[in-house]
Design an enzyme around this catalytic site. Sequence first.
Site, PDB file in Angstrom:
ATOM      1  N   MET A   1       0.911  -1.402  -0.248  1.00 52.95           N
ATOM      2  CA  MET A   1      -0.031   0.049   0.053  1.00 52.95           C
ATOM      3  C   MET A   1       0.838   1.217   0.014  1.00 52.95           C
ATOM      4  SD  MET A   1      -3.455  -0.223   0.402  1.00 52.95           S
ATOM      5  CE  MET A   1      -4.225   0.703   1.595  1.00 52.95           C
ATOM      6  N   GLY A 184      -0.481   8.175   6.876  1.00 48.49           N
ATOM      7  CA  GLY A 184      -0.631   7.598   8.124  1.00 48.49           C
ATOM      8  C   GLY A 184      -2.084   7.011   8.103  1.00 48.49           C
ATOM      9  N   ARG A 185      -2.686   6.847   7.289  1.00 47.65           N
ATOM     10  CA  ARG A 185      -3.959   5.812   6.838  1.00 47.65           C
ATOM     11  C   ARG A 185      -5.305   6.794   7.773  1.00 47.65           C
ATOM     12  NH1 ARG A 185      -1.783   3.955   3.861  1.00 47.65           N
ATOM     13  NH2 ARG A 185      -1.273   1.854   3.284  1.00 47.65           N
ATOM     14  N   LEU A 186      -4.750   8.147   8.114  1.00 44.83           N
ATOM     15  CA  LEU A 186      -5.736   8.837   8.661  1.00 44.83           C
ATOM     16  C   LEU A 186      -6.482   9.761   7.488  1.00 44.83           C
ATOM     17  CD1 LEU A 186      -4.409  10.272  12.069  1.00 44.83           C
ATOM     18  CD2 LEU A 186      -6.251   8.392  11.610  1.00 44.83           C
TER      19      LEU A 186
END
Length: 206
Positions: A1, A184-186
């Site tokens: 990813m 950061g996947r946020l």
Amino acid sequence: MPQYTKNPPLRKADLAADPLVQLERWLTDAQNAGMIEPTAMTLATADRAGRPSARVVLFKGFHDGGLTFYTSHAGRKARELAENPHVALVFWWDRLERQVRIEGLAERLPRELAQQYFARRPRESQLGALTSRQSEVVASREELDRRYEENAARYAGRDVPLPEHWGGYLVRPHTVEFWQGRAGRLHDRLRYRRENTLWLIERLEP
Ligand SMILES: Cc1cc2nc3c(=O)[nH]c(=O)nc-3n(C[C@H](O)[C@H](O)[C@H](O)COP(=O)(O)O)c2cc1C
């Protein structure tokens, strides 16, 4: 990813009051990003028992508060839509690190609109729509090609008529979520929800 770092923050204040106006902006961005099929969207339907199925169709425009697509009225998705009008649609634009999720109700478009759209299609596509018994089992590729050639000969020198079994659908959304990849996947998720005549916008956890 990958780490999603392309996008500036997506804030409520940046969004249009109407989700279809916002979707039009993101579609324009996708069209300008040089993708092969920026209007491709996954359409999920479900049968009477709630068993889902999904496939890609092409978004063809906005109409009367909804999104349109064209297809066979005889295939699997049409059968499921006749049993259960609830649908979900998903756009994913990898170059933009953006996703749009839509939920709503589908209805058939008036035949005049299908007529207008069909008349503008390339002749090969018209003949293909006329020839295909969408979602049926066919014995061989040769049989399909033979029926196509028969139709091409039958309509040589004249317009291909709109097939009885072919037309459009309108999806009127009640929920539309705009997702944008962030570091950061946020990720940013902003969801429009219809409450009577108003659209409420809420931020969701990523
Ligand atoms: C990029 C792409 C675009 C497609 N566009 C359409 C479309 O606009 N209409 C359509 O009927 N099928 C379209 N298809 C084919 C569908 O995915 C599907 O195979 C077909 O509609 C039969 O689905 P069904 O058996 O669930 O009815 C497209 C497929 C791809 C990969």
